[in-house]
Write a protein that holds these residues in place. Sequence first.
Motif, mmCIF file in Angstrom:
data_model
loop_
_atom_site.group_PDB
_atom_site.id
_atom_site.type_symbol
_atom_site.label_atom_id
_atom_site.label_comp_id
_atom_site.label_asym_id
_atom_site.label_seq_id
_atom_site.Cartn_x
_atom_site.Cartn_y
_atom_site.Cartn_z
ATOM 1 N N LEU B 216 0.831 -1.216 0.000
ATOM 2 C CA LEU B 216 0.000 0.000 0.000
ATOM 3 C C LEU B 216 0.853 1.249 0.000
ATOM 4 C CD1 LEU B 216 -2.638 -0.766 2.762
ATOM 5 C CD2 LEU B 216 -3.010 -0.684 0.297
ATOM 6 N N SER B 220 2.614 5.166 -3.085
ATOM 7 C CA SER B 220 1.419 5.976 -2.784
ATOM 8 C C SER B 220 1.791 7.431 -2.496
ATOM 9 C CB SER B 220 0.618 5.363 -1.643
ATOM 10 O OG SER B 220 1.388 5.324 -0.469
ATOM 11 N N THR B 223 0.593 9.639 0.545
ATOM 12 C CA THR B 223 -0.810 10.005 0.768
ATOM 13 C C THR B 223 -1.559 8.993 1.626
ATOM 14 O OG1 THR B 223 -1.596 8.870 -1.222
ATOM 15 C CG2 THR B 223 -0.921 11.179 -1.482
ATOM 16 N N LEU B 224 -0.961 7.821 1.860
ATOM 17 C CA LEU B 224 -1.648 6.797 2.665
ATOM 18 C C LEU B 224 -0.965 6.547 4.003
ATOM 19 C CD1 LEU B 224 -2.530 4.050 -0.016
ATOM 20 C CD2 LEU B 224 -3.962 5.919 0.840
ATOM 21 N N ALA B 458 -11.002 1.714 -10.939
ATOM 22 C CA ALA B 458 -9.738 1.705 -10.192
ATOM 23 C C ALA B 458 -9.576 3.014 -9.412
ATOM 24 C CB ALA B 458 -8.561 1.497 -11.148
ATOM 25 N N LEU B 461 -11.733 2.953 -6.413
ATOM 26 C CA LEU B 461 -11.170 2.110 -5.355
ATOM 27 C C LEU B 461 -10.019 2.828 -4.649
ATOM 28 C CD1 LEU B 461 -11.305 -0.555 -3.889
ATOM 29 C CD2 LEU B 461 -10.090 -1.639 -5.789
ATOM 30 N N MET B 462 -9.214 3.574 -5.401
ATOM 31 C CA MET B 462 -8.145 4.367 -4.771
ATOM 32 C C MET B 462 -8.736 5.372 -3.779
ATOM 33 S SD MET B 462 -5.601 5.276 -7.946
ATOM 34 C CE MET B 462 -5.269 4.046 -9.204
ATOM 35 N N ARG B 464 -11.460 5.119 -2.147
ATOM 36 C CA ARG B 464 -11.961 4.426 -0.952
ATOM 37 C C ARG B 464 -10.797 4.023 -0.053
ATOM 38 N NH1 ARG B 464 -15.651 -0.082 -3.501
ATOM 39 N NH2 ARG B 464 -16.018 -0.645 -1.322
ATOM 40 N N MET B 465 -9.666 3.651 -0.653
ATOM 41 C CA MET B 465 -8.474 3.322 0.138
ATOM 42 C C MET B 465 -7.990 4.555 0.900
ATOM 43 S SD MET B 465 -7.407 0.192 -0.769
ATOM 44 C CE MET B 465 -5.834 0.553 -0.077
ATOM 45 N N LYS B 466 -7.961 5.672 0.197
ATOM 46 C CA LYS B 466 -7.522 6.927 0.823
ATOM 47 C C LYS B 466 -8.451 7.265 1.998
ATOM 48 C CE LYS B 466 -5.669 11.158 1.133
ATOM 49 N NZ LYS B 466 -4.314 11.382 1.674
ATOM 50 N N LEU B 468 -10.232 5.261 3.733
ATOM 51 C CA LEU B 468 -10.046 4.287 4.814
ATOM 52 C C LEU B 468 -8.814 4.633 5.651
ATOM 53 C CD1 LEU B 468 -10.883 1.425 5.983
ATOM 54 C CD2 LEU B 468 -9.094 0.503 4.516
ATOM 55 N N LEU B 469 -7.717 4.947 4.983
ATOM 56 C CA LEU B 469 -6.449 5.101 5.694
ATOM 57 C C LEU B 469 -6.226 6.518 6.199
ATOM 58 C CD1 LEU B 469 -4.176 2.865 3.475
ATOM 59 C CD2 LEU B 469 -4.910 2.437 5.816
#
Lengths: 484, 484
Positions: B216, B220, B223-224, B458, B461-462, B464-466, B468-469
Amino acid sequence: MFRAASSTAAAAARDPSFARWNEDDKRFFEELLSPGAVLTALDDTAPFTTDWLNKYKAQSAHQMVLRPKTTAQVSAILRHCHARRLPVVPQGGNTGLVGGSVPVHDEIVLSLGAMNQVVSFDEVSGILVAEAGCVLEALDNHVARHGYMMPLDLGAKGTCQLGGNVASNAGGLRLLRYGSLHGTVLGVEAVLADGTVVDCLSTMRKDNTGYDLKQLFIGSEGTLGVVTKVSILTPPRAASVNVALLGCEDFAAVQRAFVAAKRDLGEVLSAVEFMDREALDMVLRQQPQSRDPLEAPCPYYVLLETAGSNAAHDMDKLEAYLERAMDDGLVVDGTVAQDAQQARKLFLLREDITLALSARGFVYKYDISLPIAHYYEIVEQTRARLAPLGADVVAFGHLGDCNLHLNVSTPAYDARVFQALEPFVFEWTANVRGSISAEHGIGLHKPAFLHLSKSASAIELMRRMKQLLDPRGILNPYKVLPAP
Amino acid sequence: MFRAASSTAAAAARDPSFARWNEDDKRFFEELLSPGAVLTALDDTAPFTTDWLNKYKAQSAHQMVLRPKTTAQVSAILRHCHARRLPVVPQGGNTGLVGGSVPVHDEIVLSLGAMNQVVSFDEVSGILVAEAGCVLEALDNHVARHGYMMPLDLGAKGTCQLGGNVASNAGGLRLLRYGSLHGTVLGVEAVLADGTVVDCLSTMRKDNTGYDLKQLFIGSEGTLGVVTKVSILTPPRAASVNVALLGCEDFAAVQRAFVAAKRDLGEVLSAVEFMDREALDMVLRQQPQSRDPLEAPCPYYVLLETAGSNAAHDMDKLEAYLERAMDDGLVVDGTVAQDAQQARKLFLLREDITLALSARGFVYKYDISLPIAHYYEIVEQTRARLAPLGADVVAFGHLGDCNLHLNVSTPAYDARVFQALEPFVFEWTANVRGSISAEHGIGLHKPAFLHLSKSASAIELMRRMKQLLDPRGILNPYKVLPAP
């Protein structure tokens, strides 16, 4: 009962919030898929609902196997299952060793085997794009025609599938040379639990455009998404492959022989495999036609493979290495295969250990990574611990990656042996900061031990990732993550 | 104004929901960190708030730089910033090319440079563990003492830091041989936006225990999470390194020379670099002491490097390759460096292109991956397009990875040139299914173009990852992801 997984039995109780598939679901799938792609008769589903070692078996007679042919079908299946909250097990060649690819109860098996087309191959770059259900060996043969090879090679290559390889981050014999799938896989197309198709099927070796989402699916054992297509970099096929088998008197000599091989064989070194005498004996007993490969028996064997572009240079390096290793007393005896057939024979001694073990009876399999200094210590301690129980302990593995396959054999399952092994092996490994699963994964076998190799904050983050990507928990339930 | 980023100017308006640091925050940080580790005077912060090309510069005079020494300090800083909703830019050597490591407005710079200790190095396995702020070249020198080398090499090696390399998934010269950081990085310790420390600092080459979370953080761009420690596999240092420069008449010959090099040089091939005559001329003009490396000028140059364990074998392979390439008419002229100094000189011609360009004036830099058949086509089209504007178009890059650095030079910034280049270059690249960012990343420069290389699902989904983290969005805002 899960014979080798008593510690996970508690986690494996059926989640009552899941639906069970019914006749309406079956009709929906039959209309969606080709004739014959929906199996429910137990005779038909049986090969999909137990693993090849017959160790993990679905606990319900209510079974369904779906065999989609396209990504759109996979998407429609998952959209339906997500809406209905029907649990799903994605399945490739079903060659795994930790129960990751078979249903625990009545999960629907989503078999990718009918998606087996090569999409494209570029002869200049060596980049292959293929559907998930392609068999590894078939792909290796395909790219061989253009002078390339797959960057991974497993004992299961004749059956295992590319999608399963990616989902389980398969390691194998070539990892030492070509690295893991996290590096060689360039792109993945995957379907999320809700049916969303995520297209990250890049065919560029370098592509720093946002988060590298494909990595999520590599090694997540089908719990975060279903891999449907893969783009992978294949290296040029070596013009010359040589194999040597060395016998060592003690494990310190094994380590020194390995370091010397990295130095002297450098860029042509392609595999450094290990087996102990007990492992070799297991093969020789099962294959009466095989004979002892060296003049005198040795307690430890190292199998080296070189792969290069110039046969004369490679043989030159290998012979110089062997001479030096003998002179330095690292090796007591050794042999270099003189042709491809001899090389194959030597390698089969190593590859056939798994088959010999399972032919003999019950096998307790442990796949661990260890700091090299501790690599054989655990074998000796396990052997001492099990001596009173009459179990055979054999050790082999990918020494070059510090990956040990510690296997214990008994004529039939013996609970006392199991209890002597678990959690002993996992805790011992964690104590020396090894990994409790080097390449086999967690599956159904090891969720309860995940905390031994991963920190609490890491496991918490995994849970949040799972929740994000599969909020209803339908993808491969009971696997990988420990029960909350 | 962001001169080279007008398309992202809209996205770069300050997010009014962020707080601004105040005297209380400053006092908190001063109590937390060592003396001198909190900078706010503009003279002190200036080197941290603009990039080395002076292309991206913080738009506010309200600046703060923090220089923690430990992971615990990084965690405490982020916990505080998260609670206060203070935005943060993690920064390594600040050698990036897309504005990823400098503040856009008043984000606090979290400089990792004071965390520069080697944690451990294992001489048998070649596994290095180091803090994020270690300079790449210093690490390469460190492992060289034990016979190993870092698996990556960049022009910026004397300044760039390991944590920044990992955060930006740096590519560089050795990627062809040793693969990307997604494969060579074995473990990462990172701090999430809320201060949670995620320990995935495995030192095992194989570790399939749950999701590979470290991935991850690789690429990145901060940013994560903030990378604080890295575990990385270093390959054995080659005993012999050879360099050859080849001149080709047309680009078809360049491609054929590359395929032949893969075949003939195989496992010793360690770099395949490309430059066109215009790029070489740029260097020769800036370095009056350098002279034309081949007898006659050629339109295209290929720089090959081999690295191996046996000097005689390597030179043998290289000379046989060159002879064959000349005989087959792939190459019109070529030279093989006869010693390390000559090799260095040849390589510097390639490495110094970037410096020569920036010494000359303003540079519009594009870093793209392309299918090999289209690799040079875009250069010709760009040159034709810009001819009326008097801009110089030069092309070089990592041909072996299909990675092209397309650079355009003008004495000073010219908006007409910029408008002729963007979105033209990105759209052209997307049309042939290349990548709009091969190795430089997205940063502040390219969020608006991300959709050209990544699908909508995609990018979603990025996001949503951002979310989340980094739910409050404090880590490196305005970068990587397009404005919603």
